[in-house]
Design a protein around this motif. Structure first.
Motif, PDB file in Angstrom:
ATOM      1  N   UNK A  30       0.974  -1.279  -0.037  1.00 65.83           N
ATOM      2  CA  UNK A  30      -0.063   0.035   0.053  1.00 65.83           C
ATOM      3  C   UNK A  30       0.961   1.069  -0.087  1.00 65.83           C
ATOM      4  N   UNK A  31       0.969   1.846  -0.952  1.00 65.72           N
ATOM      5  CA  UNK A  31       2.052   3.101  -1.412  1.00 65.72           C
ATOM      6  C   UNK A  31       1.270   4.303  -1.157  1.00 65.72           C
ATOM      7  N   UNK A  32      -0.043   4.506  -1.268  1.00 66.15           N
ATOM      8  CA  UNK A  32      -0.672   5.779  -1.177  1.00 66.15           C
ATOM      9  C   UNK A  32      -1.944   5.681  -1.133  1.00 66.15           C
ATOM     10  N   UNK A  33      -2.889   6.698  -0.811  1.00 67.68           N
ATOM     11  CA  UNK A  33      -4.087   6.766  -0.817  1.00 67.68           C
ATOM     12  C   UNK A  33      -5.092   5.879  -0.096  1.00 67.68           C
ATOM     13  N   UNK A  34      -6.489   6.087  -0.012  1.00 64.47           N
ATOM     14  CA  UNK A  34      -7.268   5.355   0.764  1.00 64.47           C
ATOM     15  C   UNK A  34      -7.582   3.783   0.212  1.00 64.47           C
ATOM     16  N   UNK A  35      -7.886   2.856   1.107  1.00 64.13           N
ATOM     17  CA  UNK A  35      -8.069   1.579   0.974  1.00 64.13           C
ATOM     18  C   UNK A  35      -9.426   1.079   0.641  1.00 64.13           C
ATOM     19  N   UNK A  36      -9.410   0.231  -0.445  1.00 70.52           N
ATOM     20  CA  UNK A  36     -10.968  -0.331  -0.781  1.00 70.52           C
ATOM     21  C   UNK A  36     -11.631   0.361  -1.661  1.00 70.52           C
ATOM     22  N   UNK A  37     -11.362   1.650  -2.069  1.00 69.28           N
ATOM     23  CA  UNK A  37     -11.854   2.508  -3.015  1.00 69.28           C
ATOM     24  C   UNK A  37     -10.773   3.365  -3.991  1.00 69.28           C
ATOM     25  N   UNK A  38     -11.272   4.032  -5.093  1.00 69.58           N
ATOM     26  CA  UNK A  38     -10.182   4.779  -5.792  1.00 69.58           C
ATOM     27  C   UNK A  38     -10.425   6.088  -5.481  1.00 69.58           C
ATOM     28  N   UNK A  39      -9.384   7.006  -5.936  1.00 68.03           N
ATOM     29  CA  UNK A  39      -9.349   8.439  -5.666  1.00 68.03           C
ATOM     30  C   UNK A  39      -8.332   8.542  -6.430  1.00 68.03           C
ATOM     31  N   UNK A  40      -8.492   8.777  -7.767  1.00 66.12           N
ATOM     32  CA  UNK A  40      -7.529   9.447  -8.688  1.00 66.12           C
ATOM     33  C   UNK A  40      -7.241  10.797  -8.491  1.00 66.12           C
ATOM     34  N   UNK A  41      -7.912  11.798  -8.343  1.00 63.48           N
ATOM     35  CA  UNK A  41      -7.283  13.152  -8.153  1.00 63.48           C
ATOM     36  C   UNK A  41      -6.743  13.257  -6.784  1.00 63.48           C
TER      37      UNK A  41
END
Length: 256
Positions: A70-81
């Protein structure tokens, strides 16, 4: 689809810490599930969403252990911007536009591949990189801990599609490894605006310039981007389904 996908609560979580070439310490959570020959699945820019977890299920069903950092961002969902902003702020790990070297996080990923190989007592691992992390797969195949690598829609360096996110030394190591292990896989859509024909030409010019196929490219029709995740259609005969079957057969040959 969510109910049919194995969620991260079913994975074993660990923390891996390693130093980069610049002497900076990086730590990331790593999620593992399954048994068999290990495949390091590196998240793409949208994050570890349901589509990536579905790909992990496919790998586990094919007889692999999935090791997913897990390198970055929330888990279990996408968040491109949101994830793009996060990565732009992670300058000690990601150099999105560098053309003379891979990002420092590739050092951490190399350490992870070696740790997985040694702790599982296997000859080596498989790697899948996608979009932002697609180029890392091309770099990692140059390490003796990696026996098979898939670069799906490699996009870095951003805004410089005619270049690779690798140093000359990294390119030389990957070329040498591919001469021994056989060609890795590169996947992309024909009209992908982020992983373009210019990128394809650069890869072929760098690795297949002397008539030896070190990189086998699979080009899908259309204007999609995420071959194995967001644009994947789980229907026999669909180009994305066929691409995944090719990847699974490649891993079966090289890892089993």
């Amino acid at each position: 689809m969510t109910a049919q996908v194995t969620q991260l609560s079913a994975y074993q979580k660990s923390v891996v810490t390693a130093d980069t070439r610049e002497g900076r310490s990086i730590s990331h959570d790593v999620y593992s599930r399954g048994s068999g020959s290990p495949v390091v699945l590196i998240q793409e820019l949208p994050g570890i969403g349901q589509e990536t977890l579905r790909l992990a299920d496919k790998l586990v069903d094919a007889g692999h252990e999935v090791v997913m950092p897990h390198l970055f961002g929330p888990l279990g969902k996408t968040s491109i911007g949101g994830n793009l902003l996060r990565v732009m702020c992670m300058r000690k790990e990601f150099r999105l536009m560098a053309t003379d070297a891979s990002s420092p996080v590739s050092d951490w990923l190399r350490f992870l591949c070696r740790e997985v190989r040694d702790s599982r007592s296997v000859r080596g691992v498989g790697v899948i990189g996608m979009c932002l992390t697609g180029n890392f797969a091309i770099t990692l195949i140059g390490d003796d801990s990696v026996l098979a690598a898939v670069a799906s829609q490699p996009a870095m360096p951003f805004f410089k599609q005619g270049a690779l996110h690798m140093s000359p030394q990294e390119i030389a190591r990957s070329r040498e490894a591919l001469e021994t292990e056989g060609p890795m896989r590169v996947l992309r859509f024909e009209d992908d605006p982020l992983s373009t024909i210019e990128k394809s030409d650069c890869i072929h010019r760098t690795f297949n310039d002397d008539g030896q196929e070190r990189v086998k490219e699979i080009v899908l029709p259309g204007k999609g981007h995420s071959v194995l995740t967001l644009d994947f259609i789980d229907e026999a005969g669909h180009p994305t389904h066929e691409a995944l079957e090719n990847v699974l057969a490649y891993f079966a040959e090289k890892l089993n």
